[in-house]
Design a protein around this motif. Sequence first.
Motif, PDB file in Angstrom:
ATOM      1  N   MET A   1      -3.484  -4.304   3.711  1.00 15.80           N
ATOM      2  CA  MET A   1      -3.754  -2.998   3.996  1.00 15.80           C
ATOM      3  C   MET A   1      -3.236  -2.196   2.859  1.00 15.80           C
ATOM      4  O   MET A   1      -3.838  -0.899   2.490  1.00 15.80           O
ATOM      5  CB  MET A   1      -2.957  -2.301   5.088  1.00 15.80           C
ATOM      6  N   ARG A   2      -2.107  -2.257   2.122  1.00 14.91           N
ATOM      7  CA  ARG A   2      -1.639  -1.596   1.103  1.00 14.91           C
ATOM      8  C   ARG A   2      -2.771  -1.562  -0.025  1.00 14.91           C
ATOM      9  O   ARG A   2      -2.925  -0.566  -0.747  1.00 14.91           O
ATOM     10  CB  ARG A   2      -0.427  -2.388   0.433  1.00 14.91           C
ATOM     11  N   ARG A   3      -3.559  -2.515  -0.205  1.00 16.80           N
ATOM     12  CA  ARG A   3      -4.674  -2.557  -1.460  1.00 16.80           C
ATOM     13  C   ARG A   3      -6.002  -1.856  -0.639  1.00 16.80           C
ATOM     14  O   ARG A   3      -6.972  -1.780  -1.499  1.00 16.80           O
ATOM     15  CB  ARG A   3      -4.996  -4.122  -1.747  1.00 16.80           C
ATOM     16  N   ASN A   4      -5.747  -1.421   0.425  1.00 17.56           N
ATOM     17  CA  ASN A   4      -6.666  -0.561   0.888  1.00 17.56           C
ATOM     18  C   ASN A   4      -8.022  -1.203   1.311  1.00 17.56           C
ATOM     19  O   ASN A   4      -9.097  -0.775   1.458  1.00 17.56           O
ATOM     20  CB  ASN A   4      -7.118   0.556   0.046  1.00 17.56           C
TER      21      ASN A   4
ATOM     22  N   VAL B   1       4.654  16.814   4.326  1.00 16.08           N
ATOM     23  CA  VAL B   1       3.722  15.814   3.620  1.00 16.08           C
ATOM     24  C   VAL B   1       2.221  16.370   3.844  1.00 16.08           C
ATOM     25  O   VAL B   1       1.373  16.193   2.827  1.00 16.08           O
ATOM     26  CB  VAL B   1       3.788  14.177   4.070  1.00 16.08           C
ATOM     27  N   ASP B   2       1.832  16.432   5.278  1.00 15.69           N
ATOM     28  CA  ASP B   2       0.537  16.894   5.628  1.00 15.69           C
ATOM     29  C   ASP B   2       0.072  17.944   5.090  1.00 15.69           C
ATOM     30  O   ASP B   2      -0.757  18.035   4.285  1.00 15.69           O
ATOM     31  CB  ASP B   2       0.532  17.139   7.018  1.00 15.69           C
TER      32      ASP B   2
ATOM     33  N   PRO C   1       7.617  11.823  -1.378  1.00 14.49           N
ATOM     34  CA  PRO C   1       7.157  10.673  -0.260  1.00 14.49           C
ATOM     35  C   PRO C   1       6.207   9.748  -0.879  1.00 14.49           C
ATOM     36  O   PRO C   1       5.765   9.793  -2.160  1.00 14.49           O
ATOM     37  CB  PRO C   1       6.477  11.708   0.771  1.00 14.49           C
ATOM     38  N   PRO C   2       6.022   8.530  -0.517  1.00 12.19           N
ATOM     39  CA  PRO C   2       5.038   7.403  -0.881  1.00 12.19           C
ATOM     40  C   PRO C   2       3.592   8.381  -0.855  1.00 12.19           C
ATOM     41  O   PRO C   2       3.362   9.050   0.152  1.00 12.19           O
ATOM     42  CB  PRO C   2       4.832   6.463  -0.028  1.00 12.19           C
ATOM     43  N   ASP C   3       2.947   8.264  -1.915  1.00 10.15           N
ATOM     44  CA  ASP C   3       1.644   8.824  -2.106  1.00 10.15           C
ATOM     45  C   ASP C   3       0.341   8.130  -1.343  1.00 10.15           C
ATOM     46  O   ASP C   3       0.241   7.236  -1.586  1.00 10.15           O
ATOM     47  CB  ASP C   3       1.459   8.984  -3.561  1.00 10.15           C
ATOM     48  N   PRO C   4      -0.291   9.050  -0.589  1.00 11.25           N
ATOM     49  CA  PRO C   4      -1.179   8.560   0.419  1.00 11.25           C
ATOM     50  C   PRO C   4      -2.675   8.299  -0.655  1.00 11.25           C
ATOM     51  O   PRO C   4      -2.554   9.127  -1.771  1.00 11.25           O
ATOM     52  CB  PRO C   4      -1.383   9.447   1.624  1.00 11.25           C
ATOM     53  N   PRO C   5      -3.525   7.446  -0.411  1.00 12.78           N
ATOM     54  CA  PRO C   5      -3.588   6.658   0.844  1.00 12.78           C
ATOM     55  C   PRO C   5      -2.922   5.460   0.782  1.00 12.78           C
ATOM     56  O   PRO C   5      -2.402   4.750   1.814  1.00 12.78           O
ATOM     57  CB  PRO C   5      -5.228   6.412   1.084  1.00 12.78           C
ATOM     58  N   GLN C   6      -2.615   4.863  -0.383  1.00 16.64           N
ATOM     59  CA  GLN C   6      -1.968   3.607  -0.501  1.00 16.64           C
ATOM     60  C   GLN C   6      -0.416   3.785   0.098  1.00 16.64           C
ATOM     61  O   GLN C   6       0.199   2.596   0.152  1.00 16.64           O
ATOM     62  CB  GLN C   6      -1.802   3.043  -2.014  1.00 16.64           C
TER      63      GLN C   6
END
Length: 391
Positions: free
Chosen positions: A369-372, A108-109, A140-145
Amino acid sequence: MAIVPSQLLTPPTDFNSFLGNTAAIEQLRTAIAQGRLPHSLILSGPAGAGKYTLALMLAMAVECERQPRELRSYSVATGSEGQSLAGFCGVCRNCTRIATAFNLNEEVDKAVAAREELREVDKKETRVLIQPHPDVLVIPPDPPQLLIKLGQVRSIIQSAHYLPAEAPRKIFILTASSFMKEAANSLLKILEEPPATVHILILSENPGELLPTIRSRCATVRLGALPVEEIEMLLSDRRHDVPPKQRTLIARLAQGAAGRALGFDLATYTSARADAMLLLHQATQEPDHTALFKMTETYRAGAEGQQKAADLLRTFTLLLEDLLLIQSGTPELVRNTDLRPELERIAHAVTFQWIEQTSRSLDQVWSGMRRNLLRNLSLDAFAGTLATTAR
Ligand SMILES: [Zn+2]
């Protein structure tokens, strides 16, 4: 909390190296051997239970060029004699390519770093995907959310329309079950009629967060927690750096997840827990605003702050669960065993309703946090609620 992404740091050589959950594993291996692995499958279980490791092992077993079989004289899964269980060779072109994806965090990194290199316009359109093999895609879940996004599900749909190129099947592994709404709706469409050559595996710590319509279209296999004693044995076997008296603590804190226990970073955990205790003290002692402010200040925006905040919230949840265990008369099940006297004191100072309400506020911090949002702000607000609802 430096959790190793897979049960083992090197790719496993066969299914027998998978720890625990023998019946569930045999059931899946039998299904593969009989060519009836469900096209849509939810693998559920706590973090560190080995969901991702198992998903890749299943992918190898489906795609392996040699298709080894193991004969069991007696099967735990079906209670029948002479069961043939699917395996994988680990050395063919399909197995070795799939095995390159075992270190999920590292992959992922790499994908995130590659995206950072792109032009601004392309960055927005690029979703994080890991493709160890032309017919195996890890989502994988897409960062940053850290949610699975529409673009990612579109990649699944696009690819699923084609026949597998180099292996018998196409396999898609979604490593988490938190979706953006449009992404979930889009996934639903392919789950309604998955092509015969496609397997979609959804890994989930909490299948309850999936749309009921998604759940109803998938088979679910649950990886249960391992007994504390089994994890302690595993630790004494493989983590010689852990002193014996800390083994019990880690075994409890890992909540039955072997991978989590093996990768457990007690120092990071203890530091997150010290902050969580400071929050907890807001409820039972005269609030110390200076100490609290100093602490929440250290939770900054950005990926590192998000990880730190996630560690804190997870730790806080464990402490709340311990308080419940004490209140319900089962203190022997407390997981933060080293803090038991202190937790008993707090448990007697707060009500059941307070714990319930606090765990609801905790959910709100998570979704914040999810909503950043700015992490330290929502932590301050959370600390405020704790103090006002306790009395
Ligand atoms: Zn193979």
